[in-house]
Design a protein around this motif. Structure first.
Motif, PDB file in Angstrom:
ATOM      1  N   LYS A  19       0.833  -1.207   0.000  1.00  0.00           N
ATOM      2  CA  LYS A  19       0.000   0.000   0.000  1.00  0.00           C
ATOM      3  C   LYS A  19       0.868   1.257   0.000  1.00  0.00           C
ATOM      4  CE  LYS A  19      -3.520   2.380   2.762  1.00  0.00           C
ATOM      5  NZ  LYS A  19      -4.361   2.298   3.978  1.00  0.00           N
ATOM      6  N   LYS A  20       1.916   1.235   0.791  1.00  0.00           N
ATOM      7  CA  LYS A  20       2.822   2.386   0.847  1.00  0.00           C
ATOM      8  C   LYS A  20       3.433   2.654  -0.516  1.00  0.00           C
ATOM      9  CE  LYS A  20       7.123   3.896   3.068  1.00  0.00           C
ATOM     10  NZ  LYS A  20       8.195   3.501   4.020  1.00  0.00           N
ATOM     11  N   ARG A  21       3.847   1.590  -1.188  1.00  0.00           N
ATOM     12  CA  ARG A  21       4.470   1.753  -2.501  1.00  0.00           C
ATOM     13  C   ARG A  21       3.450   2.240  -3.534  1.00  0.00           C
ATOM     14  NH1 ARG A  21       9.350   2.961  -4.467  1.00  0.00           N
ATOM     15  NH2 ARG A  21       9.542   2.269  -6.615  1.00  0.00           N
ATOM     16  N   LEU A  22       2.243   1.716  -3.487  1.00  0.00           N
ATOM     17  CA  LEU A  22       1.209   2.104  -4.440  1.00  0.00           C
ATOM     18  C   LEU A  22       0.862   3.586  -4.326  1.00  0.00           C
ATOM     19  CD1 LEU A  22      -1.097  -1.025  -4.093  1.00  0.00           C
ATOM     20  CD2 LEU A  22       0.096  -0.332  -6.174  1.00  0.00           C
ATOM     21  N   THR A  23       0.807   4.071  -3.102  1.00  0.00           N
ATOM     22  CA  THR A  23       0.460   5.486  -2.904  1.00  0.00           C
ATOM     23  C   THR A  23       1.650   6.398  -3.195  1.00  0.00           C
ATOM     24  OG1 THR A  23       0.936   5.212  -0.535  1.00  0.00           O
ATOM     25  CG2 THR A  23      -1.358   4.993  -1.244  1.00  0.00           C
ATOM     26  N   GLU A  24       2.869   5.960  -2.839  1.00  0.00           N
ATOM     27  CA  GLU A  24       4.046   6.785  -3.106  1.00  0.00           C
ATOM     28  C   GLU A  24       4.252   7.006  -4.601  1.00  0.00           C
ATOM     29  OE1 GLU A  24       7.324   4.861  -1.276  1.00  0.00           O
ATOM     30  OE2 GLU A  24       7.035   5.809   0.687  1.00  0.00           O
ATOM     31  N   ALA A  83      -2.310   4.886  -6.875  1.00  0.00           N
ATOM     32  CA  ALA A  83      -3.595   5.143  -6.234  1.00  0.00           C
ATOM     33  C   ALA A  83      -3.607   6.602  -5.807  1.00  0.00           C
ATOM     34  CB  ALA A  83      -3.790   4.227  -5.029  1.00  0.00           C
ATOM     35  N   PRO A  84      -4.730   7.311  -5.972  1.00  0.00           N
ATOM     36  CA  PRO A  84      -4.750   8.745  -5.660  1.00  0.00           C
ATOM     37  C   PRO A  84      -4.541   9.057  -4.192  1.00  0.00           C
ATOM     38  CG  PRO A  84      -6.960   7.936  -6.130  1.00  0.00           C
ATOM     39  CD  PRO A  84      -6.021   6.834  -6.484  1.00  0.00           C
ATOM     40  N   ASN A  85      -4.958   8.145  -3.308  1.00  0.00           N
ATOM     41  CA  ASN A  85      -4.794   8.343  -1.867  1.00  0.00           C
ATOM     42  C   ASN A  85      -4.748   6.979  -1.204  1.00  0.00           C
ATOM     43  OD1 ASN A  85      -7.631   7.507  -1.503  1.00  0.00           O
ATOM     44  ND2 ASN A  85      -8.086   9.549  -2.347  1.00  0.00           N
ATOM     45  N   ASP A  86      -4.731   6.956   0.134  1.00  0.00           N
ATOM     46  CA  ASP A  86      -4.623   5.690   0.854  1.00  0.00           C
ATOM     47  C   ASP A  86      -5.977   5.142   1.287  1.00  0.00           C
ATOM     48  OD1 ASP A  86      -5.250   7.554   2.719  1.00  0.00           O
ATOM     49  OD2 ASP A  86      -3.618   7.071   4.107  1.00  0.00           O
ATOM     50  N   ASP A  87      -7.042   5.586   0.649  1.00  0.00           N
ATOM     51  CA  ASP A  87      -8.390   5.116   0.967  1.00  0.00           C
ATOM     52  C   ASP A  87      -8.623   3.758   0.311  1.00  0.00           C
ATOM     53  OD1 ASP A  87     -10.995   4.738   1.619  1.00  0.00           O
ATOM     54  OD2 ASP A  87     -11.789   6.410   0.431  1.00  0.00           O
ATOM     55  N   LEU A 122      -7.206  -4.194  -5.206  1.00  0.00           N
ATOM     56  CA  LEU A 122      -5.958  -4.890  -4.900  1.00  0.00           C
ATOM     57  C   LEU A 122      -5.970  -5.465  -3.494  1.00  0.00           C
ATOM     58  CD1 LEU A 122      -3.314  -2.521  -6.553  1.00  0.00           C
ATOM     59  CD2 LEU A 122      -4.339  -4.602  -7.467  1.00  0.00           C
ATOM     60  N   ARG A 123      -6.608  -4.795  -2.561  1.00  0.00           N
ATOM     61  CA  ARG A 123      -6.708  -5.340  -1.208  1.00  0.00           C
ATOM     62  C   ARG A 123      -7.523  -6.624  -1.200  1.00  0.00           C
ATOM     63  NH1 ARG A 123      -5.759  -3.925   4.258  1.00  0.00           N
ATOM     64  NH2 ARG A 123      -5.933  -5.948   5.299  1.00  0.00           N
ATOM     65  N   ALA A 124      -8.556  -6.686  -2.032  1.00  0.00           N
ATOM     66  CA  ALA A 124      -9.344  -7.913  -2.143  1.00  0.00           C
ATOM     67  C   ALA A 124      -8.500  -9.052  -2.715  1.00  0.00           C
ATOM     68  CB  ALA A 124     -10.572  -7.664  -3.017  1.00  0.00           C
ATOM     69  N   VAL A 125      -7.679  -8.728  -3.710  1.00  0.00           N
ATOM     70  CA  VAL A 125      -6.772  -9.737  -4.267  1.00  0.00           C
ATOM     71  C   VAL A 125      -5.800 -10.214  -3.203  1.00  0.00           C
ATOM     72  CG1 VAL A 125      -4.914 -10.126  -5.930  1.00  0.00           C
ATOM     73  CG2 VAL A 125      -6.967  -8.871  -6.621  1.00  0.00           C
ATOM     74  N   TYR A 126      -5.235  -9.287  -2.457  1.00  0.00           N
ATOM     75  CA  TYR A 126      -4.263  -9.622  -1.417  1.00  0.00           C
ATOM     76  C   TYR A 126      -4.887 -10.523  -0.356  1.00  0.00           C
ATOM     77  CZ  TYR A 126      -0.669  -9.063   2.155  1.00  0.00           C
ATOM     78  OH  TYR A 126       0.301  -9.314   3.094  1.00  0.00           O
ATOM     79  N   ASP A 127      -6.045 -10.137   0.163  1.00  0.00           N
ATOM     80  CA  ASP A 127      -6.675 -10.888   1.254  1.00  0.00           C
ATOM     81  C   ASP A 127      -7.081 -12.292   0.830  1.00  0.00           C
ATOM     82  OD1 ASP A 127      -6.353  -8.769   2.960  1.00  0.00           O
ATOM     83  OD2 ASP A 127      -8.375  -7.974   2.669  1.00  0.00           O
ATOM     84  N   SER A 128      -7.340 -12.497  -0.445  1.00  0.00           N
ATOM     85  CA  SER A 128      -7.798 -13.810  -0.905  1.00  0.00           C
ATOM     86  C   SER A 128      -6.697 -14.860  -0.905  1.00  0.00           C
ATOM     87  CB  SER A 128      -8.389 -13.692  -2.308  1.00  0.00           C
ATOM     88  OG  SER A 128      -7.393 -13.316  -3.251  1.00  0.00           O
TER      89      SER A 128
END
Length: 676
Positions: A292-297, A301-305, A314-320
């Protein structure tokens, strides 16, 4: 005067009174303290203090005894967690591993298979790295669907598409000419710990946006509108906006050099999309916070929401597919390889297990013991003196292009020549001088028989028993180019034993047979035609005038190099026989295509590559000498291209003998015949 005298008399009269007052305060304080102490500890009762209260001893209350039934004789079965409170931390990990085995769990299930690749300079390592990637794909089937090592031509860092950090994070050592044979046991035991410590460099390149249109335009490229993420060459006027070319003007391939590498990075987003990248990192234990840090930096992604947009998907992909939190990078320090000065219980445990493996301590349940010493190790080697000629003509591997700063101030990089006096900056070393330099001699013996004696590894091992010393072999190695004039026959034996421990050792001279042997050893079943073609063909061998081919055919150069590489010759011969034996064991020795290649290269037969007459003698026959003269005749001032453009002009004379001696140091005149 009278007034001043009166003022002095008044001042002198006050001082005695102040002194008396201070004395009275001191005396009063002493008297009070004395009376207080006596009243507290003395037997007399002070007239102004109340008498002390008499202390009374009360009878203890005895509780009523309640009979309870005897505990049951059946003991509760210990769990893995119970063990944590009873044993030393290192023994605790061992016991937990044993109990997992007894419970029927696979102790290697959560591990990753890392290929320990030793990249010998100019021995086919870069060409064969594609095969090493296929090995890491085949041996990690659980993550094959998202593994970048399973995707052909993935390059996430356009600076170099021939390194671990840019192509495949599960192969250790691509592009690095360092070695440490301590990894023969450490890599099977500490693969996950090494990966989670080094993956950050690969992650930094992999998680970032695709190249922009402006970046591609600098190299004359643009995205094909019909194929996402496929850059192609465009006409110059299209980039400038003048007379825009139609879409049909797009070419089929990208440019060369940096443009090609940039195009490969762009194409990677089609063959290995962002969703698959996140899935891979999740399956291999990278924490979501890092991603997430890399994606926002990088503004992917426009923000960390995480409730909307790309981060939500991507969070859904990660959690699966994510591993348990205590097994991820950033989630628990004990499952990550230690950084300098950082403690890591798990890393010390796997390092201890690898040491037990080397010493033969019986621990059949450990993952590394299940695999064995060298189970993850692979390398390619090459006939020593031919490897030396190839290195001399390749940038970075000779004193005329000192990329590794072997002799600072004496050998220079071409870009730095202008900063040195002409005597140093314009100096060009001949092949004869190159052969005599100890930094470039006996490279194979150094890398496999003396891989822990350089200052870097010795400094890393300076504190025996510490976290760094226990695992430093995984992150520190000795370079193949260094001064080791102390090498002797004992290092030859050590090198041969190390090569025997490797699961795979290939020969560049038998490239196709080496591909088949590696596939049979590691279970690679998806071989393609391209796997049997060496990448990056040598430009030095393609030109009409090829000094590299001339030197390879020069008997004087051969004998000089053979003497300089005397230890490597023995190592190569013994490794060559090991290669032949393994071909036989795998049932490959009698294949027609393998036998044809071996016969052409004079391998697995009567030629002994540790004997100079077997290697250099054939270059002294009349037929070999005529071939050498033909190769020299192609080297004329101005090149043969000038003659082709104007056939009527008189043919130029070949380079004279003196030119070859002054430029390369050798010129065989055909004055010897091979010994019988």
């Amino acid at each position: 005067m009278a007034a001043r005298s009166k003022k002095r008399q008044n001042g002198s009269g006050v001082l005695p009174w102040i002194a008396l007052l201070l004395l009275a305060v001191v005396v009063a304080t002493f008297v009070y303290a004395h009376v207080h102490v006596v009243s507290q500890h003395g037997t007399a009762v002070h007239p102004h203090m109340p008498p002390p209260r008499a202390r009374q001893l009360e009878e203890p209350v005895i509780p009523t005894m309640i009979e309870t039934p005897a505990p049951s004789q059946t003991k509760r079965k210990k769990t893995i967690n119970d063990v944590a409170h009873e044993l030393d931390p290192m023994d605790r990990l061992l016991e937990q591993s044993r109990m997992r085995v007894e419970a029927g769990k696979d102790v290697c299930a959560d591990d990753v298979f890392i290929v320990h690749w030793t990249h010998v300079p100019k021995a086919g390592g870069t060409a064969f790295a594609g095969m090493a990637k296929k090995i890491s794909c085949a041996r990690n089937p659980a993550i094959a669907s998202s593994n970048p090592c399973c995707v052909r031509d993935v390059c996430v860092a356009e600076g170099s598409c021939h390194s671990t950090a840019s192509t495949c994070p599960l192969v250790q050592g691509i592009g690095k000419h360092t070695s440490n044979m301590g990894r023969l046991a450490l890599v099977p035991c500490c693969g996950r710990e090494w990966y989670l410590s080094t993956v950050v460099s690969f992650l930094r390149y992999a998680i970032r946006p695709a190249p922009t249109d402006d970046e591609l335009a600098k190299f004359g490229l643009a995205y094909d509108p019909h194929r996402p993420y496929h850059p192609v060459k465009v006409k110059k006027e299209r980039l400038t906006g003048k007379a825009a070319a139609p879409l049909g003007a797009l070419a089929a391939t990208a440019g060369m050099g940096k443009g090609t590498q940039l195009a490969l990075r762009a194409k990677g987003y089609a063959s290995w999309p962002v969703e698959k990248r996140v899935e891979f990192f999740a399956r291999t234990g990278v924490n979501w916070a890092e991603l997430k840090k890399r994606l926002t930096e990088k503004h992917m992604a426009p923000n960390d929401d995480e409730s909307t947009g790309l981060l939500k998907d991507l969070r859904a992909v990660y959690d699966s597919v994510a591993l348990p939190k205590n097994m991820t990078y950033g989630g628990s320090q004990k499952h990550r390889f230690p950084r300098p000065g950082e403690p890591s219980l798990q890393a010390r445990f796997c390092a201890k297990s690898s040491q037990d493996l080397l010493e033969g301590v019986e621990r059949p349940h450990e993952c590394c013991h299940k695999r064995g010493v060298g189970a993850s190790s692979a390398t390619m080697i090459r006939q020593p003196w031919v490897r030396g000629v190839s290195a001399y003509f390749y940038r970075g591997h000779n004193p005329n292009y000192d990329a590794y700063k072997l002799r600072p101030g004496l050998w220079v990089h071409p870009n730095d020549r202008k900063f040195y006096p002409a005597l140093i900056g314009q100096k060009t070393y001949t092949f004869k001088e190159y052969v005599g330099m100890p930094e470039y001699q006996n490279v194979i013996t150094k890398m496999f028989g003396d891989s822990a004696e350089c200052p870097q590894v010795q400094h890393c091992r300076r504190k025996p028993g510490s976290d760094i010393s226990a695992t430093c072999d995984m992150v520190t190695g000795c370079h193949g180019y260094r001064n080791t004039t102390y090498l002797d026959e004992s290092h030859v034996d050590s090198a041969v034993e190390a090569l025997k421990a490797h699961a795979f050792v290939g020969l560049l001279e038998a490239y196709n047979a080496s591909v088949l042997l590696a596939a049979a050893e590691f279970g690679v079943t998806n071989l393609e035609e391209d796997d049997f073609a060496q990448s990056r063909p040598s430009a030095a061998l393609q030109a009409d005038c090829s000094p590299s081919r001339v030197l390879r055919a020069d008997a004087d150069a051969c004998r000089a190099a053979f003497s300089a590489y005397s230890l490597d010759n023995v190592v190569y011969e013994r490794a060559h026989r090991l290669f032949c034996d393994r071909l036989d064991v795998k049932g490959l020795l009698e294949r027609d295509d393998v036998r044809k290649e071996l016969t052409k290269r004079k391998l697995c037969g009567e030629v002994d590559y540790s004997k100079v007459e077997h290697v250099c003698g054939p270059l002294e026959t009349p037929a070999a000498y005529e071939k050498l003269r033909t190769l020299r005749a192609a080297c004329v001032p101005g090149g043969l291209g000038r003659l082709k453009k104007n056939p009527r002009q008189p043919p130029p004379q070949p380079r004279p003998r003196e030119w070859w001696l002054s430029t390369y140091g050798y010129h065989y005149d055909g004055d010897r015949t091979p010994a019988s």
